[in-house]
Scaffold this motif. Structure first.
Motif, PDB file in Angstrom:
ATOM      1  N   MET A 208       1.033  -0.744   0.025  1.00 58.43           N
ATOM      2  CA  MET A 208       0.199   0.462  -0.368  1.00 58.43           C
ATOM      3  C   MET A 208       0.669   1.025  -0.268  1.00 58.43           C
ATOM      4  SD  MET A 208      -2.795  -1.102  -0.289  1.00 58.43           S
ATOM      5  CE  MET A 208      -4.018   0.328   0.590  1.00 58.43           C
ATOM      6  N   PHE A 209       2.144   0.837  -0.337  1.00 60.42           N
ATOM      7  CA  PHE A 209       3.067   2.143  -0.787  1.00 60.42           C
ATOM      8  C   PHE A 209       2.270   3.528  -1.505  1.00 60.42           C
ATOM      9  CE2 PHE A 209       6.630   4.400  -2.061  1.00 60.42           C
ATOM     10  CZ  PHE A 209       7.270   5.385  -0.887  1.00 60.42           C
ATOM     11  N   TRP A 210       2.061   3.153  -1.982  1.00 62.36           N
ATOM     12  CA  TRP A 210       1.329   4.165  -3.495  1.00 62.36           C
ATOM     13  C   TRP A 210       0.341   4.945  -2.939  1.00 62.36           C
ATOM     14  CZ3 TRP A 210      -3.413   3.944  -5.250  1.00 62.36           C
ATOM     15  CH2 TRP A 210      -4.343   2.903  -4.691  1.00 62.36           C
ATOM     16  N   PHE A 211      -0.528   4.003  -2.078  1.00 56.30           N
ATOM     17  CA  PHE A 211      -1.768   4.614  -1.602  1.00 56.30           C
ATOM     18  C   PHE A 211      -0.875   5.590  -0.070  1.00 56.30           C
ATOM     19  CE2 PHE A 211      -5.324   4.755   1.735  1.00 56.30           C
ATOM     20  CZ  PHE A 211      -6.345   4.951   1.163  1.00 56.30           C
ATOM     21  N   ASP A 212      -0.217   5.361   0.953  1.00 57.25           N
ATOM     22  CA  ASP A 212       0.144   5.850   1.235  1.00 57.25           C
ATOM     23  C   ASP A 212       0.860   7.015   0.992  1.00 57.25           C
ATOM     24  OD1 ASP A 212      -0.886   4.265   3.755  1.00 57.25           O
ATOM     25  OD2 ASP A 212       1.092   3.298   3.437  1.00 57.25           O
ATOM     26  N   LEU A 213       1.430   7.275   0.165  1.00 55.22           N
ATOM     27  CA  LEU A 213       2.397   8.343  -0.372  1.00 55.22           C
ATOM     28  C   LEU A 213       1.184   9.345  -1.668  1.00 55.22           C
ATOM     29  CD1 LEU A 213       4.893   8.819   0.166  1.00 55.22           C
ATOM     30  CD2 LEU A 213       5.360   8.619  -1.889  1.00 55.22           C
ATOM     31  N   LEU A 214       0.155   8.515  -1.966  1.00 60.42           N
ATOM     32  CA  LEU A 214       0.074   9.725  -2.839  1.00 60.42           C
ATOM     33  C   LEU A 214      -1.478   9.832  -2.358  1.00 60.42           C
ATOM     34  CD1 LEU A 214       0.540   8.271  -6.100  1.00 60.42           C
ATOM     35  CD2 LEU A 214       1.270   9.807  -5.273  1.00 60.42           C
ATOM     36  N   PHE A 215      -2.702   8.916  -1.759  1.00 56.76           N
ATOM     37  CA  PHE A 215      -3.954   9.139  -1.975  1.00 56.76           C
ATOM     38  C   PHE A 215      -4.092  10.677  -0.344  1.00 56.76           C
ATOM     39  CE2 PHE A 215      -7.900   8.586   0.118  1.00 56.76           C
ATOM     40  CZ  PHE A 215      -8.818   8.637  -0.987  1.00 56.76           C
ATOM     41  N   PRO A 216      -3.609  10.483   0.735  1.00 54.71           N
ATOM     42  CA  PRO A 216      -3.518  11.446   1.424  1.00 54.71           C
ATOM     43  C   PRO A 216      -3.643  12.844   1.073  1.00 54.71           C
ATOM     44  CG  PRO A 216      -2.939   9.179   2.639  1.00 54.71           C
ATOM     45  CD  PRO A 216      -2.850   9.492   1.241  1.00 54.71           C
ATOM     46  N   PRO A 217      -2.045  13.075   0.820  1.00 55.07           N
ATOM     47  CA  PRO A 217      -1.833  14.639   0.324  1.00 55.07           C
ATOM     48  C   PRO A 217      -2.661  15.003  -1.036  1.00 55.07           C
ATOM     49  CG  PRO A 217      -0.247  13.157  -0.517  1.00 55.07           C
ATOM     50  CD  PRO A 217      -0.822  12.377   1.049  1.00 55.07           C
ATOM     51  N   ALA A 218      -3.487  13.738  -1.495  1.00 54.95           N
ATOM     52  CA  ALA A 218      -3.873  14.265  -2.885  1.00 54.95           C
ATOM     53  C   ALA A 218      -5.556  14.723  -2.434  1.00 54.95           C
ATOM     54  CB  ALA A 218      -4.147  13.776  -3.930  1.00 54.95           C
TER      55      ALA A 218
ATOM     56  N   TRP B 211      -7.754  31.552   3.644  1.00 49.53           N
ATOM     57  CA  TRP B 211      -7.899  30.535   5.254  1.00 49.53           C
ATOM     58  C   TRP B 211      -7.205  29.159   4.962  1.00 49.53           C
ATOM     59  CZ3 TRP B 211     -12.743  32.811   7.557  1.00 49.53           C
ATOM     60  CH2 TRP B 211     -11.875  34.661   8.131  1.00 49.53           C
ATOM     61  N   LEU B 212      -8.418  28.589   3.263  1.00 44.87           N
ATOM     62  CA  LEU B 212      -8.055  27.455   2.607  1.00 44.87           C
ATOM     63  C   LEU B 212      -6.876  27.163   2.626  1.00 44.87           C
ATOM     64  CD1 LEU B 212      -9.300  25.210   1.674  1.00 44.87           C
ATOM     65  CD2 LEU B 212      -9.986  26.472  -0.618  1.00 44.87           C
ATOM     66  N   ILE B 213      -6.094  28.127   1.615  1.00 42.70           N
ATOM     67  CA  ILE B 213      -4.950  27.633   1.391  1.00 42.70           C
ATOM     68  C   ILE B 213      -3.856  27.499   3.221  1.00 42.70           C
ATOM     69  CG2 ILE B 213      -2.543  28.736   0.498  1.00 42.70           C
ATOM     70  CD1 ILE B 213      -4.241  29.806  -1.814  1.00 42.70           C
ATOM     71  N   GLY B 214      -4.362  28.476   3.458  1.00 45.36           N
ATOM     72  CA  GLY B 214      -3.577  28.145   5.470  1.00 45.36           C
ATOM     73  C   GLY B 214      -4.075  26.868   6.093  1.00 45.36           C
ATOM     74  N   GLY B 215      -5.182  26.905   5.805  1.00 41.09           N
ATOM     75  CA  GLY B 215      -5.008  25.140   6.597  1.00 41.09           C
ATOM     76  C   GLY B 215      -4.882  23.939   5.951  1.00 41.09           C
ATOM     77  N   THR B 216      -4.390  24.327   3.871  1.00 48.34           N
ATOM     78  CA  THR B 216      -4.099  23.074   3.598  1.00 48.34           C
ATOM     79  C   THR B 216      -2.804  22.794   3.435  1.00 48.34           C
ATOM     80  OG1 THR B 216      -5.734  23.679   1.101  1.00 48.34           O
ATOM     81  CG2 THR B 216      -3.970  22.577   0.720  1.00 48.34           C
ATOM     82  N   VAL B 217      -2.554  24.058   3.656  1.00 49.07           N
ATOM     83  CA  VAL B 217      -0.685  24.021   3.853  1.00 49.07           C
ATOM     84  C   VAL B 217      -0.504  23.493   5.560  1.00 49.07           C
ATOM     85  CG1 VAL B 217       1.051  25.404   4.437  1.00 49.07           C
ATOM     86  CG2 VAL B 217      -0.109  25.960   3.433  1.00 49.07           C
TER      87      VAL B 217
ATOM     88  N   ALA C 132      -2.585  21.185   7.450  1.00 43.84           N
ATOM     89  CA  ALA C 132      -3.770  19.532   7.148  1.00 43.84           C
ATOM     90  C   ALA C 132      -1.746  18.981   6.471  1.00 43.84           C
ATOM     91  CB  ALA C 132      -4.448  19.726   5.929  1.00 43.84           C
ATOM     92  N   ILE C 133      -0.915  19.544   5.141  1.00 42.31           N
ATOM     93  CA  ILE C 133      -0.348  18.558   4.604  1.00 42.31           C
ATOM     94  C   ILE C 133       1.180  18.297   5.698  1.00 42.31           C
ATOM     95  CG2 ILE C 133       1.902  19.153   2.953  1.00 42.31           C
ATOM     96  CD1 ILE C 133      -0.620  17.913   1.787  1.00 42.31           C
ATOM     97  N   LEU C 134       1.063  19.636   6.460  1.00 43.67           N
ATOM     98  CA  LEU C 134       1.950  19.367   7.890  1.00 43.67           C
ATOM     99  C   LEU C 134       2.034  18.315   8.904  1.00 43.67           C
ATOM    100  CD1 LEU C 134       2.835  23.134   8.291  1.00 43.67           C
ATOM    101  CD2 LEU C 134       4.337  21.870   6.834  1.00 43.67           C
ATOM    102  N   MET C 135       0.788  18.036   8.920  1.00 42.90           N
ATOM    103  CA  MET C 135      -0.170  17.179   9.857  1.00 42.90           C
ATOM    104  C   MET C 135      -0.079  16.171   9.470  1.00 42.90           C
ATOM    105  SD  MET C 135      -3.227  19.318  11.347  1.00 42.90           S
ATOM    106  CE  MET C 135      -3.869  17.754  12.055  1.00 42.90           C
ATOM    107  N   TRP C 136      -0.164  15.872   8.270  1.00 43.09           N
ATOM    108  CA  TRP C 136       0.382  14.566   7.203  1.00 43.09           C
ATOM    109  C   TRP C 136       1.619  14.110   7.782  1.00 43.09           C
ATOM    110  CZ3 TRP C 136       2.774  13.801   2.688  1.00 43.09           C
ATOM    111  CH2 TRP C 136       2.125  11.835   1.879  1.00 43.09           C
TER     112      TRP C 136
ATOM    113  N   GLY D  80      -5.037  10.329   7.341  1.00 41.26           N
ATOM    114  CA  GLY D  80      -4.917  11.754   6.950  1.00 41.26           C
ATOM    115  C   GLY D  80      -5.559  12.640   6.211  1.00 41.26           C
ATOM    116  N   TRP D  81      -6.037  11.386   4.821  1.00 45.77           N
ATOM    117  CA  TRP D  81      -6.434  12.200   3.658  1.00 45.77           C
ATOM    118  C   TRP D  81      -8.521  12.319   4.883  1.00 45.77           C
ATOM    119  CZ3 TRP D  81     -12.104   9.813   3.148  1.00 45.77           C
ATOM    120  CH2 TRP D  81     -11.917   8.910   3.726  1.00 45.77           C
TER     121      TRP D  81
END
Length: 292
Positions: A1-11, A42-48, A50-54, A69-70
């Motif tokens: 599930m490496f591809w899922f862990d690496l791609l799906f949550p940030p996407a 606010w959305l961009i800040g929240g996205t950044v 969330a990515i840092l949390m992931w 994290g998705w």
């Protein structure tokens, strides 16, 4: 599930912000556009964030934790929807624009749209045939291949239970759900545009067919195939893990396809709202010219 862990949550985390930024600017007023820009920030800040949390979850915890994290996309999507409504007038309900075009005349298609269901009764038989074959495929396992372990009995019971408890109720309510999707409000312009009526009909039929194919055909096929595989799997090392991977992949694909259809339907509805807005503006302009 490496591809899922690496791609799906940030996407999934990035999608709300990307989608909101791709919506063209067409606000009610400058105040709405200003509010949209604030929400986008606010959305961009929240996205950044969330990515840092992931990323932190990947580095500090097990991959199973980071994989979740998705789900951060859901609050971000709520914020994105608010920004989109302010950013583009066509994404707001037509009633919210009442009077914006300068016309107090409102009209609607007066007909029983549920009677214009494109999914004919005979097609529901296909759904029940698929489900019946799946149930038979699971139920016949003990008769055709003796079950020798408790684990196999457990898998067989889970498979049969899922078909009855999960799949069956959805199929029972699906015809009513399709009919309900046909009753969405369809406000018309004062002139009763044939183009607008045709656009409503096309969107109405599209939603009905999506519900039928997604939940009346693909759902029983996918769940049926997964449950048959689960019931017939030999009690060997790794068989459960393989079934889990296949089921998880198919489930994720089903969810993504459904989300894609939902987004596409939303885009088409926004285009219809835009057409209605232009027709109302043209009608208001005609009335204004005639009054001079």
């Amino acid at each position: 599930m490496f591809w899922f862990d690496l791609l799906f949550p940030p996407a999934m985390i990035l999608f709300p912000a990307v989608f909101a930024l791709c919506v063209p600017k067409r606000g009610f007023s400058e105040a709405d556009l200003k509010a949209s820009r604030r929400l986008i920030r606010w959305l961009i800040g929240g996205t950044v964030g969330a990515i840092l949390m992931w990323l932190a979850a990947r580095m500090l915890f097990k991959p199973d934790v980071a994989r979740l994290g998705w789900v951060l996309c859901f609050p971000l999507m709520t914020l994105a929807q608010q920004a989109i409504v302010k950013r583009n007038v066509d994404w707001s309900p037509p009633t919210a624009r009442s009077g914006a075009a300068g016309s107090d005349v409102r009209s609607a298609l007066l007909m029983d749209r549920a009677k214009r269901n494109p999914v004919r009764r005979g097609l529901w038989g296909v759904m029940w045939m698929i489900w019946s074959l799946a149930v038979a495929g699971v139920a016949m396992r003990p008769a055709l291949m003796p079950i020798e372990s408790r684990a196999e009995w457990t898998r067989w019971g889970i498979a049969l239970g899922c078909l009855i408890v999960v799949s069956l109720p959805l199929m029972l309510f699906l015809p009513a759900l399709v009919r309900a999707s046909l009753r969405e409000a369809e406000p018309m312009d004062p002139g009763g545009s044939a183009e607008l009526a045709r656009a409503y009909e096309q969107l109405r039929n599209f939603r009905a067919w999506v519900f039928f194919w997604m939940f009346g055909v693909f759902q029983p096929v996918l769940i049926g195939a997964a449950m048959i595989a689960l019931a017939w799997l030999p009690d060997s090392v790794g068989s459960g893990a393989i079934a889990g991977l296949i089921g998880g992949g198919l489930g994720a694909a089903f969810g993504l396809v459904g989300a894609g259809f939902g987004i596409y339907a939303g885009i088409r509805r926004a285009r219809i709202n835009g057409l209605l807005r232009r027709l109302e503006q043209a009608h208001a302009s005609t009335l204004s010219t005639a009054a001079r």
